[in-house]
Design a protein around this motif. Structure first.
Motif, PDB file in Angstrom:
ATOM      1  N   ILE A 297       0.806  -1.209   0.000  1.00 37.41           N
ATOM      2  CA  ILE A 297       0.000   0.000   0.000  1.00 37.41           C
ATOM      3  C   ILE A 297       0.844   1.266   0.000  1.00 37.41           C
ATOM      4  O   ILE A 297       0.471   2.268  -0.630  1.00 37.41           O
ATOM      5  N   ALA A 298       1.987   1.239   0.672  1.00 37.13           N
ATOM      6  CA  ALA A 298       2.769   2.469   0.832  1.00 37.13           C
ATOM      7  C   ALA A 298       4.160   2.401   0.223  1.00 37.13           C
ATOM      8  O   ALA A 298       4.534   3.246  -0.597  1.00 37.13           O
ATOM      9  N   ARG A 299       4.954   1.413   0.609  1.00 35.00           N
ATOM     10  CA  ARG A 299       6.353   1.405   0.167  1.00 35.00           C
ATOM     11  C   ARG A 299       6.487   1.209  -1.332  1.00 35.00           C
ATOM     12  O   ARG A 299       7.439   1.721  -1.942  1.00 35.00           O
ATOM     13  N   SER A 300       5.570   0.495  -1.945  1.00 38.88           N
ATOM     14  CA  SER A 300       5.629   0.333  -3.400  1.00 38.88           C
ATOM     15  C   SER A 300       5.434   1.666  -4.103  1.00 38.88           C
ATOM     16  O   SER A 300       6.107   1.961  -5.104  1.00 38.88           O
ATOM     17  N   VAL A 301       4.526   2.480  -3.591  1.00 43.36           N
ATOM     18  CA  VAL A 301       4.278   3.795  -4.182  1.00 43.36           C
ATOM     19  C   VAL A 301       5.498   4.688  -3.987  1.00 43.36           C
ATOM     20  O   VAL A 301       5.939   5.384  -4.917  1.00 43.36           O
ATOM     21  N   LEU A 302       6.056   4.663  -2.794  1.00 43.08           N
ATOM     22  CA  LEU A 302       7.234   5.488  -2.524  1.00 43.08           C
ATOM     23  C   LEU A 302       8.433   5.025  -3.354  1.00 43.08           C
ATOM     24  O   LEU A 302       9.275   5.836  -3.748  1.00 43.08           O
ATOM     25  N   GLU A 303       8.513   3.732  -3.628  1.00 43.16           N
ATOM     26  CA  GLU A 303       9.577   3.218  -4.500  1.00 43.16           C
ATOM     27  C   GLU A 303       9.466   3.834  -5.897  1.00 43.16           C
ATOM     28  O   GLU A 303      10.470   4.279  -6.480  1.00 43.16           O
ATOM     29  N   LEU A 304       8.251   3.867  -6.439  1.00 43.98           N
ATOM     30  CA  LEU A 304       8.052   4.463  -7.757  1.00 43.98           C
ATOM     31  C   LEU A 304       8.328   5.963  -7.722  1.00 43.98           C
ATOM     32  O   LEU A 304       8.869   6.525  -8.686  1.00 43.98           O
ATOM     33  N   ALA A 305       7.961   6.609  -6.626  1.00 46.27           N
ATOM     34  CA  ALA A 305       8.213   8.045  -6.507  1.00 46.27           C
ATOM     35  C   ALA A 305       9.711   8.336  -6.512  1.00 46.27           C
ATOM     36  O   ALA A 305      10.171   9.295  -7.150  1.00 46.27           O
ATOM     37  N   GLU A 306      10.486   7.523  -5.805  1.00 50.63           N
ATOM     38  CA  GLU A 306      11.939   7.699  -5.797  1.00 50.63           C
ATOM     39  C   GLU A 306      12.523   7.490  -7.200  1.00 50.63           C
ATOM     40  O   GLU A 306      13.396   8.251  -7.646  1.00 50.63           O
ATOM     41  N   THR A 307      12.044   6.475  -7.884  1.00 51.15           N
ATOM     42  CA  THR A 307      12.540   6.186  -9.230  1.00 51.15           C
ATOM     43  C   THR A 307      12.305   7.370 -10.162  1.00 51.15           C
ATOM     44  O   THR A 307      13.135   7.666 -11.035  1.00 51.15           O
ATOM     45  N   HIS A 308      11.183   8.055  -9.964  1.00 53.37           N
ATOM     46  CA  HIS A 308      10.832   9.175 -10.832  1.00 53.37           C
ATOM     47  C   HIS A 308      11.142  10.528 -10.187  1.00 53.37           C
ATOM     48  O   HIS A 308      10.665  11.569 -10.657  1.00 53.37           O
ATOM     49  N   GLU A 309      11.945  10.492  -9.119  1.00 49.69           N
ATOM     50  CA  GLU A 309      12.425  11.705  -8.449  1.00 49.69           C
ATOM     51  C   GLU A 309      11.278  12.661  -8.115  1.00 49.69           C
ATOM     52  O   GLU A 309      11.352  13.867  -8.339  1.00 49.69           O
ATOM     53  N   LEU A 310      10.223  12.075  -7.552  1.00 49.25           N
ATOM     54  CA  LEU A 310       9.058  12.870  -7.166  1.00 49.25           C
ATOM     55  C   LEU A 310       8.912  12.812  -5.652  1.00 49.25           C
ATOM     56  O   LEU A 310       8.638  11.742  -5.095  1.00 49.25           O
ATOM     57  N   PRO A 311       9.080  13.905  -4.935  1.00 50.60           N
ATOM     58  CA  PRO A 311       8.931  13.869  -3.479  1.00 50.60           C
ATOM     59  C   PRO A 311       7.465  13.676  -3.075  1.00 50.60           C
ATOM     60  O   PRO A 311       6.557  14.229  -3.709  1.00 50.60           O
ATOM     61  N   MET A 312       7.262  12.863  -2.081  1.00 50.93           N
ATOM     62  CA  MET A 312       5.922  12.660  -1.515  1.00 50.93           C
ATOM     63  C   MET A 312       6.044  12.822  -0.004  1.00 50.93           C
ATOM     64  O   MET A 312       5.926  11.846   0.754  1.00 50.93           O
ATOM     65  N   PRO A 313       6.291  14.036   0.480  1.00 47.44           N
ATOM     66  CA  PRO A 313       6.645  14.225   1.891  1.00 47.44           C
ATOM     67  C   PRO A 313       5.553  13.821   2.871  1.00 47.44           C
ATOM     68  O   PRO A 313       5.843  13.227   3.915  1.00 47.44           O
ATOM     69  N   THR A 314       4.302  14.112   2.557  1.00 45.35           N
ATOM     70  CA  THR A 314       3.235  13.776   3.500  1.00 45.35           C
ATOM     71  C   THR A 314       3.039  12.268   3.572  1.00 45.35           C
ATOM     72  O   THR A 314       2.947  11.688   4.659  1.00 45.35           O
ATOM     73  N   ALA A 315       2.975  11.624   2.413  1.00 43.85           N
ATOM     74  CA  ALA A 315       2.813  10.174   2.393  1.00 43.85           C
ATOM     75  C   ALA A 315       3.974   9.484   3.086  1.00 43.85           C
ATOM     76  O   ALA A 315       3.794   8.510   3.837  1.00 43.85           O
ATOM     77  N   ARG A 316       5.175   9.976   2.862  1.00 48.14           N
ATOM     78  CA  ARG A 316       6.347   9.357   3.477  1.00 48.14           C
ATOM     79  C   ARG A 316       6.321   9.502   4.995  1.00 48.14           C
ATOM     80  O   ARG A 316       6.630   8.554   5.728  1.00 48.14           O
TER      81      ARG A 316
END
Length: 336
Positions: A297-316
């Motif tokens: 639910i969470a770490r997979s999304v953050l993994e994709l965000a890191e790959t695409h250099e997109l910060p997701m500060p609230t979700a993280r």
């Protein structure tokens, strides 16, 4: 890929938790005879008491369902994988007993699925398929993506509790240009079209998937951190800004991946406001001391965000706090 020339398809649901039990109940109510595949105490419970369904506070009803082990169920035409994402790889031996080269496999899972990039190169999502075992085992041509919009839980006595609207969106996984989604889904549409499962078949299932990913990420970790129901998360002034921020971050990631979610921000907020005082699956797991689905639910999304250099500060931030709480639960589960 077609189903065998039989009047009634062989259907199994692997996993007899809330979602799997509800799907089995709907199929039984439609006159089908699915196998509800379970193990251990849950299998014995189903064999002893059968499957019970409670809908919207009404009296429970008993439904005849075949409770079986994977070896007893045998080869199937359609297999619903109603397992937590982290439980699929350990279940591959059982899945192999159910699946043939012509079987449709429909994973009913939360978060970013392991199959997201299948048909688009060999890339895997490490958070949900760290060893690449699922990508190797399942051919994209026999996978059907599914997105669930429903609320269900298991009562203490094993009965499945259903409330609110139910909808399952299905579509092909393969992104191959020579794939005809309508033709590929035709046998499944024929098998499920007359059932009480509210199934909608679409050509671009990833659009619906990102709507659900956003809603899951915005609510599940926060439900543990804030100990809040869905109604509270979408209506309480103290929580709405956090929910909204995570939704915005996830929508931005989907667009970075070239997908426009089926629902926009306002529509997602409206869906949440209508959900009622329901506890998310992650909140239910945390309450009973079970491991949380943070990888899917969470770490997979953050993994994709890191790959695409997109910060997701609230979700993280919410995910990290939830992970801390899950770690404390691990300590309670496994005392020194």
């Amino acid at each position: 890929m077609t189903l065998p020339d039989e009047t009634t398809p062989r259907i199994a649901i692997l996993g007899a938790g809330a979602v799997g039990s509800l799907v089995a109940a709907r199929l039984v109510q439609s006159g089908l005879a699915p196998s509800l595949v379970a193990r251990g105490a849950r299998l014995e419970q189903l064999r002893a008491k059968g499957l019970w369904l409670r809908e919207n506070g009404a009296e429970p009803i008993h439904l005849p369902v075949r409770a079986a082990s994977a070896s007893e169920a045998g080869a199937q035409d359609i297999v619903f994988l109603a397992l937590k994402a982290h439980a699929i790889e350990p279940a591959l031996p059982d899945i192999a007993r159910l699946v043939t080269p012509t079987t449709f496999v429909v994973p009913l899972i939360n978060g970013v699925p392991w199959w997201y990039f299948q048909g688009d190169g060999a890339r895997t999502v490490r958070a949900v398929d760290p060893h690449g075992a699922l990508a190797r085992f399942f051919a994209p041509s026999r996978l059907v993506g599914a997105v669930l919009f429903l609320t269900a839980s298991l009562d203490d006595d094993g009965a499945v509790l259903a409330s609110g609207p139910e909808r399952i969106v299905m579509g092909t996984v393969s992104t191959a240009t020579d794939t005809d989604p309508s033709a590929t889904l035709a046998p499944l549409r024929s098998a499920l079209g007359a059932t009480s499962l509210a199934v909608r078949f679409v050509d671009e299932v990833r659009r619906d998937l990102w709507s659900k990913i956003a809603l899951n990420l915005a609510t599940n970790p926060l439900s543990v951190v804030a100990q809040a129901t869905l109604a509270e998360q979408f209506n309480d002034p103290a929580l709405v800004p956090t929910v909204t921020a995570v939704l915005r971050e996830t929508i931005a990631l989907a667009r970075r991946l070239g997908v426009e979610p089926r629902y926009d921000l306002d529509e997602m907020l409206a869906i949440g406001r209508a959900a009622g005082p329901f506890r998310t699956s992650m909140a239910q797991d945390h309450a009973r001391g079970a491991p949380l689905e943070l990888d899917a639910i969470a770490r997979s999304v953050l993994e994709l965000a890191e790959t695409h250099e997109l910060p997701m500060p609230t979700a993280r931030t919410v995910t990290e706090i939830c992970s801390f709480l899950d770690g404390r639960s691990d300590t309670a589960r496994d005392p020194v």
